[in-house]
Design a protein around this motif. Sequence first.
Motif, PDB file in Angstrom:
ATOM      1  N   ALA A  31       0.829  -1.207   0.000  1.00  0.00           N
ATOM      2  CA  ALA A  31       0.000   0.000   0.000  1.00  0.00           C
ATOM      3  C   ALA A  31       0.866   1.260   0.000  1.00  0.00           C
ATOM      4  CB  ALA A  31      -0.944  -0.018   1.200  1.00  0.00           C
ATOM      5  N   HIS A  32       1.691   1.393  -0.996  1.00  0.00           N
ATOM      6  CA  HIS A  32       2.567   2.551  -1.180  1.00  0.00           C
ATOM      7  C   HIS A  32       2.686   2.769  -2.689  1.00  0.00           C
ATOM      8  CE1 HIS A  32       6.226   4.918  -1.433  1.00  0.00           C
ATOM      9  NE2 HIS A  32       6.086   5.182  -0.131  1.00  0.00           N
ATOM     10  N   PRO A  33       2.561   4.002  -3.145  1.00  0.00           N
ATOM     11  CA  PRO A  33       2.575   4.242  -4.598  1.00  0.00           C
ATOM     12  C   PRO A  33       3.808   3.705  -5.317  1.00  0.00           C
ATOM     13  CG  PRO A  33       1.894   6.223  -3.439  1.00  0.00           C
ATOM     14  CD  PRO A  33       2.318   5.235  -2.388  1.00  0.00           C
ATOM     15  N   LEU A  36       3.600  -0.137  -5.531  1.00  0.00           N
ATOM     16  CA  LEU A  36       2.630  -0.556  -6.554  1.00  0.00           C
ATOM     17  C   LEU A  36       3.203  -0.356  -7.949  1.00  0.00           C
ATOM     18  CD1 LEU A  36      -0.672   0.810  -5.002  1.00  0.00           C
ATOM     19  CD2 LEU A  36       0.025  -1.590  -5.204  1.00  0.00           C
ATOM     20  N   GLN A  37       3.937   0.726  -8.134  1.00  0.00           N
ATOM     21  CA  GLN A  37       4.588   0.973  -9.429  1.00  0.00           C
ATOM     22  C   GLN A  37       5.640  -0.094  -9.703  1.00  0.00           C
ATOM     23  OE1 GLN A  37       6.529   4.792  -9.750  1.00  0.00           O
ATOM     24  NE2 GLN A  37       6.463   4.738 -11.990  1.00  0.00           N
ATOM     25  N   ILE A  38       6.377  -0.507  -8.677  1.00  0.00           N
ATOM     26  CA  ILE A  38       7.368  -1.571  -8.833  1.00  0.00           C
ATOM     27  C   ILE A  38       6.699  -2.851  -9.313  1.00  0.00           C
ATOM     28  CG2 ILE A  38       8.950  -3.092  -7.573  1.00  0.00           C
ATOM     29  CD1 ILE A  38       9.490  -0.607  -5.721  1.00  0.00           C
ATOM     30  N   VAL A  39       5.589  -3.208  -8.679  1.00  0.00           N
ATOM     31  CA  VAL A  39       4.862  -4.418  -9.090  1.00  0.00           C
ATOM     32  C   VAL A  39       4.428  -4.295 -10.541  1.00  0.00           C
ATOM     33  CG1 VAL A  39       2.761  -5.782  -8.731  1.00  0.00           C
ATOM     34  CG2 VAL A  39       4.093  -5.002  -6.761  1.00  0.00           C
ATOM     35  N   GLN A  40       3.892  -3.146 -10.913  1.00  0.00           N
ATOM     36  CA  GLN A  40       3.449  -2.928 -12.293  1.00  0.00           C
ATOM     37  C   GLN A  40       4.615  -3.100 -13.270  1.00  0.00           C
ATOM     38  OE1 GLN A  40       2.125   1.067 -13.084  1.00  0.00           O
ATOM     39  NE2 GLN A  40       0.888   0.420 -14.824  1.00  0.00           N
ATOM     40  N   GLY A  50      18.730  -0.176 -10.428  1.00  0.00           N
ATOM     41  CA  GLY A  50      18.921   1.151 -11.019  1.00  0.00           C
ATOM     42  C   GLY A  50      17.839   1.518 -12.021  1.00  0.00           C
ATOM     43  N   ASP A  51      17.463   0.557 -12.862  1.00  0.00           N
ATOM     44  CA  ASP A  51      16.394   0.806 -13.835  1.00  0.00           C
ATOM     45  C   ASP A  51      15.075   1.119 -13.127  1.00  0.00           C
ATOM     46  OD1 ASP A  51      18.130   0.315 -15.955  1.00  0.00           O
ATOM     47  OD2 ASP A  51      17.495  -1.786 -16.183  1.00  0.00           O
ATOM     48  N   LEU A  52      14.764   0.326 -12.094  1.00  0.00           N
ATOM     49  CA  LEU A  52      13.525   0.568 -11.339  1.00  0.00           C
ATOM     50  C   LEU A  52      13.552   1.949 -10.688  1.00  0.00           C
ATOM     51  CD1 LEU A  52      12.976  -2.891  -9.609  1.00  0.00           C
ATOM     52  CD2 LEU A  52      11.499  -1.861 -11.344  1.00  0.00           C
ATOM     53  N   ALA A  53      14.694   2.302 -10.125  1.00  0.00           N
ATOM     54  CA  ALA A  53      14.822   3.612  -9.478  1.00  0.00           C
ATOM     55  C   ALA A  53      14.584   4.738 -10.475  1.00  0.00           C
ATOM     56  CB  ALA A  53      16.200   3.736  -8.825  1.00  0.00           C
ATOM     57  N   ARG A  54      15.184   4.624 -11.660  1.00  0.00           N
ATOM     58  CA  ARG A  54      14.987   5.651 -12.690  1.00  0.00           C
ATOM     59  C   ARG A  54      13.527   5.729 -13.126  1.00  0.00           C
ATOM     60  NH1 ARG A  54      19.987   4.078 -13.874  1.00  0.00           N
ATOM     61  NH2 ARG A  54      19.421   2.367 -15.250  1.00  0.00           N
ATOM     62  N   GLU A  55      12.900   4.575 -13.348  1.00  0.00           N
ATOM     63  CA  GLU A  55      11.498   4.552 -13.777  1.00  0.00           C
ATOM     64  C   GLU A  55      10.570   5.180 -12.736  1.00  0.00           C
ATOM     65  OE1 GLU A  55       9.910   3.505 -16.608  1.00  0.00           O
ATOM     66  OE2 GLU A  55      11.822   3.098 -17.577  1.00  0.00           O
ATOM     67  N   CYS A  56      10.905   4.976 -11.445  1.00  0.00           N
ATOM     68  CA  CYS A  56      10.075   5.508 -10.358  1.00  0.00           C
ATOM     69  C   CYS A  56      10.485   6.914  -9.932  1.00  0.00           C
ATOM     70  CB  CYS A  56      10.122   4.574  -9.155  1.00  0.00           C
ATOM     71  SG  CYS A  56       9.337   2.972  -9.448  1.00  0.00           S
ATOM     72  N   GLY A  57      11.637   7.382 -10.424  1.00  0.00           N
ATOM     73  CA  GLY A  57      12.098   8.728 -10.089  1.00  0.00           C
ATOM     74  C   GLY A  57      12.587   8.865  -8.654  1.00  0.00           C
ATOM     75  N   MET A  62      16.832   4.239  -2.020  1.00  0.00           N
ATOM     76  CA  MET A  62      15.419   4.155  -1.620  1.00  0.00           C
ATOM     77  C   MET A  62      14.741   2.978  -2.315  1.00  0.00           C
ATOM     78  SD  MET A  62      14.265   8.157  -1.461  1.00  0.00           S
ATOM     79  CE  MET A  62      12.582   7.744  -1.028  1.00  0.00           C
ATOM     80  N   MET A  63      15.090   2.741  -3.581  1.00  0.00           N
ATOM     81  CA  MET A  63      14.524   1.599  -4.293  1.00  0.00           C
ATOM     82  C   MET A  63      14.938   0.309  -3.607  1.00  0.00           C
ATOM     83  SD  MET A  63      12.659   0.239  -6.559  1.00  0.00           S
ATOM     84  CE  MET A  63      12.189   1.703  -7.464  1.00  0.00           C
ATOM     85  N   SER A  64      16.196   0.215  -3.212  1.00  0.00           N
ATOM     86  CA  SER A  64      16.668  -0.986  -2.525  1.00  0.00           C
ATOM     87  C   SER A  64      15.875  -1.232  -1.244  1.00  0.00           C
ATOM     88  CB  SER A  64      18.159  -0.864  -2.191  1.00  0.00           C
ATOM     89  OG  SER A  64      18.917  -0.871  -3.375  1.00  0.00           O
ATOM     90  N   GLU A  65      15.561  -0.177  -0.525  1.00  0.00           N
ATOM     91  CA  GLU A  65      14.770  -0.320   0.705  1.00  0.00           C
ATOM     92  C   GLU A  65      13.356  -0.807   0.400  1.00  0.00           C
ATOM     93  OE1 GLU A  65      13.862  -0.191   4.808  1.00  0.00           O
ATOM     94  OE2 GLU A  65      15.728  -0.314   3.686  1.00  0.00           O
ATOM     95  N   HIS A  66      12.726  -0.247  -0.634  1.00  0.00           N
ATOM     96  CA  HIS A  66      11.385  -0.716  -1.028  1.00  0.00           C
ATOM     97  C   HIS A  66      11.430  -2.204  -1.389  1.00  0.00           C
ATOM     98  CE1 HIS A  66       9.186   3.039  -0.928  1.00  0.00           C
ATOM     99  NE2 HIS A  66      10.066   3.634  -1.721  1.00  0.00           N
ATOM    100  N   LEU A  67      12.420  -2.592  -2.171  1.00  0.00           N
ATOM    101  CA  LEU A  67      12.543  -3.994  -2.584  1.00  0.00           C
ATOM    102  C   LEU A  67      12.807  -4.910  -1.390  1.00  0.00           C
ATOM    103  CD1 LEU A  67      14.633  -3.496  -5.843  1.00  0.00           C
ATOM    104  CD2 LEU A  67      12.210  -4.128  -5.692  1.00  0.00           C
ATOM    105  N   ARG A  68      13.620  -4.433  -0.445  1.00  0.00           N
ATOM    106  CA  ARG A  68      13.907  -5.227   0.748  1.00  0.00           C
ATOM    107  C   ARG A  68      12.639  -5.469   1.554  1.00  0.00           C
ATOM    108  NH1 ARG A  68      14.376  -4.804   5.840  1.00  0.00           N
ATOM    109  NH2 ARG A  68      14.101  -2.575   5.939  1.00  0.00           N
TER     110      ARG A  68
END
Length: 79
Positions: A31-33, A36-40, A50-57, A62-68
């Motif tokens: 339940a975090h935007p 949800l974008q990562i899942v999409q 790095g690609d995910l981080a760029r896509e999410c801006g 921070m991306m690593s923390e979301h993934l963890r």
Amino acid sequence: MPNSTTKPRNKPPPADFAALEQAAECLRTLAHPHRLQIVQLLLEGEYTVGDLARECGIPSHMMSEHLRLMQRCGCLLYT
């Protein structure tokens, strides 16, 4: 009221409470935007952190923390 020719429904067995708690935890984590974008994005294909981080801006750390967090609750499985 069902008549005698109505077939009984095959109900799935009730989920145990621990499984429901785990599902609720996963839903809270998702339940975090950005998550949800990562899942999409991951449903579309494979990405590096790095690609995910760029896509999410957002920054890579921070991306690593979301993934963890997503991995910890079982939302992501690394292969």
